[in-house]
Design a protein around this motif. Structure first.
Motif, short mmCIF file in Angstrom:
data_model
loop_
_atom_site.label_atom_id
_atom_site.label_comp_id
_atom_site.label_asym_id
_atom_site.label_seq_id
_atom_site.Cartn_x
_atom_site.Cartn_y
_atom_site.Cartn_z
N THR A 1 35.92 32.28 44.58
CA THR A 1 36.26 32.71 43.40
C THR A 1 37.80 32.04 42.78
OG1 THR A 1 36.29 35.06 42.94
CG2 THR A 1 34.22 33.69 43.16
N LYS A 2 38.76 32.91 43.08
CA LYS A 2 39.82 32.83 43.38
C LYS A 2 40.42 34.04 41.83
CE LYS A 2 40.18 27.99 44.12
NZ LYS A 2 38.83 27.83 45.09
N LEU A 3 39.32 35.02 41.95
CA LEU A 3 39.58 36.00 41.20
C LEU A 3 39.55 37.27 42.78
CD1 LEU A 3 36.46 35.69 39.14
CD2 LEU A 3 38.95 34.84 38.22
N TRP A 4 41.05 38.30 41.82
CA TRP A 4 40.62 39.43 42.63
C TRP A 4 39.73 40.69 41.60
CZ3 TRP A 4 42.39 40.70 46.52
CH2 TRP A 4 43.18 42.57 47.00
N ILE A 5 39.62 41.36 43.17
CA ILE A 5 38.59 41.68 43.29
C ILE A 5 38.36 42.72 41.99
CG2 ILE A 5 39.96 43.84 43.96
CD1 ILE A 5 36.98 44.64 45.21
N ASP A 6 38.73 42.91 40.70
CA ASP A 6 38.75 43.45 39.43
C ASP A 6 38.10 42.73 37.95
OD1 ASP A 6 40.70 42.81 39.32
OD2 ASP A 6 42.05 43.59 37.96
N ILE B 1 45.65 32.05 47.23
CA ILE B 1 44.25 31.62 47.31
C ILE B 1 43.75 32.12 46.18
CG2 ILE B 1 44.43 31.20 49.94
CD1 ILE B 1 43.04 33.71 50.27
N ILE B 2 44.37 32.93 45.43
CA ILE B 2 43.41 34.23 44.63
C ILE B 2 44.33 34.93 43.51
CG2 ILE B 2 42.52 36.40 44.03
CD1 ILE B 2 42.01 37.06 46.24
N SER B 3 43.90 34.28 41.64
CA SER B 3 44.99 34.43 40.76
C SER B 3 45.37 35.45 40.54
CB SER B 3 44.22 33.62 39.52
OG SER B 3 44.63 33.65 38.01
N THR B 4 46.19 35.92 39.78
CA THR B 4 46.00 37.39 38.89
C THR B 4 44.95 37.31 37.34
OG1 THR B 4 48.05 36.51 38.09
CG2 THR B 4 47.93 38.07 40.27
N LEU B 5 45.08 36.22 36.84
CA LEU B 5 44.47 35.95 35.56
C LEU B 5 42.98 36.71 35.63
CD1 LEU B 5 45.19 32.48 34.73
CD2 LEU B 5 46.57 34.40 34.02
N GLY B 6 42.20 36.68 34.42
CA GLY B 6 40.85 37.51 34.26
C GLY B 6 40.18 36.07 34.44
N PRO C 1 53.39 43.67 45.94
CA PRO C 1 54.00 42.49 46.04
C PRO C 1 53.73 41.66 47.47
CG PRO C 1 55.55 44.44 44.94
CD PRO C 1 54.05 44.85 44.93
N TRP C 2 54.26 42.52 48.08
CA TRP C 2 53.96 42.20 49.62
C TRP C 2 52.57 40.87 49.71
CZ3 TRP C 2 49.61 42.03 52.26
CH2 TRP C 2 48.84 43.56 51.89
N MET C 3 51.86 40.47 48.67
CA MET C 3 50.56 39.81 48.91
C MET C 3 50.71 38.34 47.69
SD MET C 3 47.48 42.36 48.26
CE MET C 3 46.26 41.63 49.74
N LEU C 4 51.99 38.47 47.21
CA LEU C 4 52.71 37.46 46.44
C LEU C 4 53.58 36.60 47.15
CD1 LEU C 4 52.53 39.42 43.34
CD2 LEU C 4 50.89 38.49 44.46
N GLU C 5 54.21 36.62 48.19
CA GLU C 5 54.89 35.68 49.29
C GLU C 5 54.51 35.59 50.38
OE1 GLU C 5 58.38 38.67 49.39
OE2 GLU C 5 58.07 38.65 46.90
N SER D 1 47.76 22.08 37.13
CA SER D 1 48.76 23.32 37.68
C SER D 1 47.77 24.59 38.14
CB SER D 1 50.20 23.79 38.19
OG SER D 1 50.89 24.43 36.99
N VAL D 2 47.98 24.59 39.40
CA VAL D 2 47.10 26.65 38.91
C VAL D 2 47.32 27.16 40.20
CG1 VAL D 2 44.82 27.73 39.53
CG2 VAL D 2 45.17 25.27 38.69
N SER D 3 48.49 28.30 38.99
CA SER D 3 48.93 29.29 40.01
C SER D 3 48.30 30.05 40.77
CB SER D 3 49.90 30.03 39.25
OG SER D 3 51.31 31.12 40.06
N LEU D 4 47.73 30.50 42.06
CA LEU D 4 46.92 31.11 42.79
C LEU D 4 48.14 31.91 43.51
CD1 LEU D 4 44.77 28.90 43.68
CD2 LEU D 4 44.44 30.38 41.57
N PRO D 5 48.99 32.84 43.17
CA PRO D 5 50.45 33.76 43.72
C PRO D 5 49.47 34.58 44.55
CG PRO D 5 49.71 34.69 41.47
CD PRO D 5 48.83 33.35 41.50
#
Length: 575
Positions: free
Chosen positions: A82-87, A508-513, A366-370, A500-504
């Motif tokens: 889904t490219k969504l973080w768990i929340d 593989i996963i976005s920080t957006l809702g 932060p370590w999941m974003l790099e 473009s779609v950012s998946l930081p």
């Protein structure tokens, strides 16, 4: 997962000596054991059902003749699709009646190793949801993958012991299990009696016998009815899945019609956000089943009671006293669209929307974003050229419309043939040294390039460019953009980035809702079609090309791989 005994306070309510927190009245309660609808009330205390019938309560909720089902459970899902973080994922599925899932986060394992699963487990604890997590063994899905983290038997055992993992998942390479390779058997043994979720498309006969004898007790990837029937006859749990590209529900529903619901459950597997928004979640599986002649009661058992049994969710799957008050209020048994959803006795969704402030925000560290470590200075248009290919017979990956199966074909490669596209994959941690080159047909690019960092296996960076003038230059622009973004999707046309779609998060996963991300994903799909692709799900189709455990010809950062023969397949060398 045994049920804890109720408190004295709960028992007082059950004996009608004290008021319940909530009494849900006026509905028809589903009993999975007898497949009946019982006209009765439900008394709820401290998030658990404590009695049927009329009870005094601090709050009375009249559902006015609606059907009351146990909360829906997704029996097998990889939320990363889904490219969504768990929340954001929980916020998106609660309105569809899903109050629990069993997640196999093999993509997080591939990118982060066990640290990713640990972080997911910690975030899940904060949410109004039952989020079962499998200790996913998947990392390098093939010996031909150059990147990807590792989760061995020791790490799996630690995830089960310290983080409450509910079993072992991510077993994508059935050959290693069937052949009895030590590392594969050690991972299964680490389950220590918990469930082992398998992935064995096409396994039948003696191969299936070996697979079952190794200790795998389920399969989420049956390809045909005959295959599923053999597995079902041999006692295997079979998941009827409906993802975005892979779906076998219609094919396997005759099992239910002929043999009943035992050892069968629904799962969405790799359903992406676009499909979730358009069709729904487990409620969609229910609609499909009923439309194909399955009784609503049988469908509901496969959507709640059976997955609860398989995954050890002992407090879920029934609306009996002592069970958690996960309720789905259904106006009818046709479209299965909930009017209200309760999780542990709390109203969490109404009329298709999650209640405000229900799902707390969780943020990854932060370590999941790099995670994209490719040296941009080492990548240019020349990285993607095949100078000797034109006019000669070449091996090509042939991708079908919305198909997870790709074929190996041989064709002449001509300068004006726009049906063939250049394909490259870069190891995300190779610093630009490992670049696999191949050719693909079926994507339909007539100009420009598309690229993403969601590529099955270790989730390397994958890019496809048209066989037109400027194609390899656009490929280089797309790769550079993804490296600078930290991962995601990019579409390039005439040397310009048009979407473009950012998946930081791991690329593989976005920080957006969900609403915000959906708009970006839809725009990127539209942009991909503007450069010629005819695929319904162009980036999901791109993702299939790198899964080097599925036949026939795939691409990894080490080159094109013939998965059937387990050999490298140089695209410039014909058979």
């Amino acid at each position: 997962m045994l049920r804890n005994p109720g408190s004295k306070e709960m028992l007082s309510v059950a004996r009608k000596e004290a008021p319940a927190d909530i009494s849900v009245v006026g509905g028809r309660v589903f009993s999975p054991a007898t497949k009946e609808w019982i006209e009765t009330g439900l008394a709820i205390k401290n998030g658990f059902i404590v009695g049927w019938g009329d009870h005094e309560a601090h709050e009375i909720i009249d559902v006015r003749g609606a059907y009351i089902s146990p909360g829906f459970i997704d029996g097998y899902v990889s939320l990363e699709y889904t490219k969504l973080w768990i929340d954001a994922f929980v916020d998106a599925v609660l309105p569809h009646g899903t109050t629990a899932v069993a997640s196999d986060p093999y993509q997080l394992t591939s990118v982060f190793g066990v640290r990713g699963i640990e972080e997911l487990a910690g975030a899940a604890d904060k949410l109004p949801f039952t989020f079962g997590i499998y200790a996913s063994s998947s990392a390098q899905s093939s010996q031909f993958d150059s990147t990807g983290e590792h989760a061995g038997a020791i790490e799996i055992a630690r995830l089960i012991r310290d983080y409450g993992a509910i079993g072992v998942g991510g077993l994508l390479n059935q050959t290693r299990i069937i052949n009895g390779e030590d590392d594969a058997l050690a991972k299964i043994a680490a389950a220590r009696g918990l469930r082992v979720v398998g992935h064995a498309p096409g396994a039948t006969g003696s191969n299936l016998d070996a697979y079952l004898s190794a200790g795998v007790d389920s399969d989420v990837a049956c390809l045909t009815y005959e295959e599923a029937l053999e597995k079902h006859r041999k006692g295997m749990w079979v998941f009827l899945r409906h993802g975005t590209i892979r779906h076998n529900i219609e094919e396997l529903l005759p099992l239910v019609a002929k043999y009943g619901t035992k050892n069968l459950a629904f799962g969405t597997d790799e359903r992406d956000l676009e499909t979730l928004a358009a069709r729904g979640h487990i409620d969609d599986c229910l609609r499909i089943a009923v439309e194909n002649g399955i009784a609503p009661e049988d469908a509901l058992i496969m959507a709640s009671t059976n997955p609860a049994e398989f995954h050890g969710f002992s407090r879920l799957g029934y609306l009996s006293p002592g069970y958690q008050a996960d309720l789905v209020i259904l106006p009818n048994l046709v479209d299965f669209r909930p009017s209200m959803v309760f999780q542990k006795g709390t109203l969490v969704a109404r009329s298709g929307k999650t209640m405000v402030f229900t799902v707390p925000k969780t943020s990854p560290p932060p370590w999941m974003l790099e995670t994209i470590q490719i040296d941009l200075a080492k990548i240019g248009p020349e990285s993607f050229s095949l100078p000797q290919a034109r006019g000669q017979l070449v091996k090509i990956i042939s991708l079908g419309q919305n198909s997870s199966t790709v074929k190996e074909v041989e064709r002449e490669f001509h300068a004006d043939d726009l049906s063939i596209s250049r394909l490259a994959i870069l190891g995300r941690k190779s610093l630009g040294k490992d670049v696999g080159i191949g050719l693909v047909e079926g994507l339909g690019l007539t100009q420009g390039a598309i690229a993403c960092t969601v590529a099955r296996g270790p989730h390397s960076l994958i890019v496809v460019g048209s066989n037109s003038a400027g194609g390899i230059e656009d490929m280089a622009i797309a790769v550079a953009a993804l490296i600078q973004m930290g991962g995601g999707r990019v579409v390039v046309k005439n040397s310009e980035i048009i979407a473009s779609v950012s998946l930081p998060i791991g690329g593989i996963i976005s920080t957006l809702g969900a609403p915000e991300l959906l708009k970006e994903l839809q725009a990127s799909d539209a942009a991909a079609r503007s450069v010629g692709t005819k695929l319904d799900h162009p980036f999901t189709g791109l993702d299939q090309l790198s899964l080097a455990v599925m036949p026939e010809l795939r691409i990894t950062s080490l080159g094109s791989i013939n998965v059937v023969n387990l050999i490298k397949a140089d695209p410039l060398q014909s058979n």
